[in-house]
Structures are given as structure tokens and as C-alpha cells.
Design an enzyme around this catalytic site. Structure first.
Site, PDB file in Angstrom:
ATOM      1  N   CYS A  26      44.535  34.513  39.738  1.00 16.02           N
ATOM      2  CA  CYS A  26      44.225  36.040  39.214  1.00 16.02           C
ATOM      3  C   CYS A  26      45.742  36.924  40.513  1.00 16.02           C
ATOM      4  CB  CYS A  26      43.275  36.734  39.049  1.00 16.02           C
ATOM      5  SG  CYS A  26      43.414  38.459  38.958  1.00 16.02           S
ATOM      6  N   CYS A  41      43.720  39.981  41.239  1.00 13.69           N
ATOM      7  CA  CYS A  41      42.732  40.162  41.877  1.00 13.69           C
ATOM      8  C   CYS A  41      43.424  39.565  43.388  1.00 13.69           C
ATOM      9  CB  CYS A  41      41.809  38.853  41.437  1.00 13.69           C
ATOM     10  SG  CYS A  41      41.219  38.834  39.242  1.00 13.69           S
TER      11      CYS A  41
END
Length: 333
Positions: A77, A80
């Protein structure tokens, strides 16, 4: 977000079990890193990773004592990777108002599924064993700080900046220089005129060998506060180090003193090098020896230099206090 990977049901679903407010934010640029040599030190018990088995203890039970933020993330991700460093920095800067628990949903998907989270990054705040608030996406640092204040409160009546400065001091005292730097950096992102944070971060940069970075921080300090004691101390420290670096090999001054203990210039220059090496007591003793032998030498230059060392070390430093007592004894005996 293109890097967000959907999974599970709608956030806040699960049959209406969770009543959660979600703040959505766009992708923010990654924060600047403060490089202090090597990997960041552990953040202590305010930040930790958890598992499905440990979730009840790390989050549910712990949230009965204080708010816990859970960062649901995954290695693939992209957002993230942007959010997590900002989140960690903000939690450290909060000075213990909240804790952060990170959960890799690739390894431990069940909790995120039970919460009905659809995309990551997702940050959920728990209080008293229940999820109470949250947001999805990589939001700006200012919004992260606002979220933590909303969830964790302002804490014990102390100003947030004072709490954060105390946390930075604690981290530095424990030898965790990267955490201290991150906290100072977070403070300056929210309150850029905080003198203690400018001086603290500048000192860490200088100690790590980044003199240019330290000088840039000093140059950017508010004009009206440029002579504040913490900044003056850092400025003196940098100047003394530059002075010592230009002097050369201390062995030469030690040889000259062995041949002639009355060579005050050699003793003075040796003291400057000793100070740069962190040998504060030895540096002070050499300057005090000059003062004792010849107060008039170099227009009382040894005393002037000793007072500059006191400023650089700080007035409460043990070496400062000890040398001040010796200086007073010399001047008033």
C-alpha cells in the site's frame, strides 16, 4: 486511491455494531526525514505492532486505560508508506496522550474484516474497548495532529507543545536520538517558532555532523528571538567546534606545555580542542589554570572563553556548575 486495495465490507458496518465517524483525506506528500545516522530507534511502548492473537490485550484492554490508535496497513500500500511515518511522529509528539498499534492486514486480516474496513490505510481510534473514531487515507500532518487531540484530549492541563518537548527530552535522555528528532520536527511543523524545538533539533543535527542543517535552523529562527538562550547556546557550540577544528593536533600543544607549563597560548588552544572532544572538565581546568597564573593574559581572554563555554554547555550542566565554583574561588579568594 489507486494504491488502496479494497477488502471486507463497508467501514462501520458489521450489522451496525460500530458507530464510527470517518474523516477522509487526500494523499499527502511524505514528510522530510531527519537523518541522524542509522535506522530510527525503537519508539518504546507508545508504538508497537500487533497480531490477531494479541489484539485484545494490545488494543481492547489497553484502550480502557488510554486511547489507542490502530493503523491498518499492508506492504503493497503506497499511501500507507506515506501515512505511517507521519502517524508515528505525531503519536510521539503527543507525549503519551495516545498509543499507536500497527496491524498488517495481509498477515492478520480478520480484525479488519470484522470492522468492515474497505480500504487502507485506515486508522481507527479505540476507547474503553470500543472503536470510537477513525479516518481513511493519507491525510496531512495537521489533520493527524487534530485527530489525536480530538481523541486523546489536551492532557493534564499542560500545553501540547510543552508535553511534546518533555517527550523529546525524555527520548534524548534515553539515547533515542531519532525519536527526539522526530518529535522536534513534529513540533516545528505545527508551531514553527518554538525556540526550544529549533535549538533541540539543531543540536541533534550538529551532533550528527550536519552543521549546515543546524545553521540553517538557526538562520530560520524568528528575528525577535534569535538571541534566546537556547539558540545562543547552540550558536556558541558551533563556533567553538569550528575554532577547535582550525587548531590542529592536540599532541603539539601537550608537547609545548610539557616543555613550558607557562605557555598560556598552548594551554588555551588545548582547552578548545578538549571542549570539542567533550572533555569539559579538562577544558575548564586548563582555562582556570591560565586565570590563576595570569589574569591579564590576552586581556583576560581565558575568563572570556570560559564564560563562552558555560553558555555553550548550559548553565545547569555539571561541568558548568563545577567550573563556576572554581572560578568564584579564584576571583574572590
Amino acid at each position: 486511491m489507486s494504491d488502496n486495495k479494497p477488502f471486507g465490507g463497508p467501514f462501520g458496518g458489521n450489522g451496525g455494531q460500530y458507530a464510527t465517524t470517518v474523516q477522509y483525506g487526500g494523499t499527502a506528500p511524505a514528510p522530510a526525514k531527519v537523518a541522524l545516522g542509522g535506522a530510527p530507534a525503537p519508539a518504546g511502548d507508545v508504538i508497537k505492532d500487533t497480531t490477531t492473537a494479541a489484539f485484545a490485550a494490545d488494543v481492547i484492554q489497553e484502550s480502557r486505560r488510554q486511547p489507542v490508535l490502530v493503523d491498518f496497513w499492508a506492504p503493497w500500500c503506497g499511501p500507507c508508506k506515506q501515512l505511517t511515518p507521519q502517524l508515528e511522529k505525531a503519536v510521539r509528539a503527543a507525549g503519551g496522550k495516545v498509543k499507536l498499534v500497527k496491524m498488517n492486514i495481509d498477515d492478520h486480516p480478520s480484525i479488519a474484516g470484522q470492522l468492515g474496513i474497505q480500504s487502507i490505510p485506515a486508522v481507527i481510534a479505540f476507547k474503553d474497548g470500543q472503536p470510537v473514531d477513525g479516518f481513511m487515507g493519507a491525510i496531512p500532518e495537521s489533520q493527524i495532529a487534530e485527530f489525536i487531540t480530538k481523541v486523546g484530549g489536551k492532557g493534564n492541563g499542560a500545553p501540547p507543545v510543552a508535553e511534546a518537548l518533555a517527550a523529546a527530552t525524555e527520548a534524548r535522555d534515553a539515547g533515542d536520538m531519532q525519536t527526539a528528532a522526530d518529535i522536534y520536527d513534529a513540533i516545528l511543523a505545527q508551531a514553527p517558532e518554538t525556540i526550544e524545538a529549533i535549538a533541540g533539533l539543531g543540536d541533534l543535527l550538529f551532533e550528527a555532523g550536519d552543521t549546515e542543517g543546524a545553521e540553517a535552523l538557526l538562520a530560520g529562527a524568528p528575528e525577535a528571538k534569535k538571541d534566546a538562550p537556547p539558540l545562543a547556546a547552540l550558536r556558541a557550540k558551533i563556533a567553538l567546534a569550528a575554532q577547535a577544528a582550525a587548531l590542529g593536533n592536540p599532541a603539539e600543544f601537550e608537547r609545548r606545555l610539557a616543555e613550558n607549563p607557562g605557555d598560556h597560548q598552548a594551554r588555551f588552544d588545548l582547552a578548545m580542542i578538549q571542549n570539542a572532544r567533550g572533555e569539559r572538565t579538562a577544558a575548564a581546568d586548563n582555562l582556570l589554570a591560565i586565570i590563576k597564573a595570569d589574569r591579564a593574559w590576552n586581556d583576560d581572554g581565558a575568563k572570556t572563553q570560559l564564560l563562552q563555554l558555560f553558555e555553550a554547555w548550559g548553565m545547569t550542566d555539571e561541568a558548568t556548575l563545577a567550573a563556576r565554583r572554581k572560578l568564584s574561588s579564584l576571583l574572590f579568594s
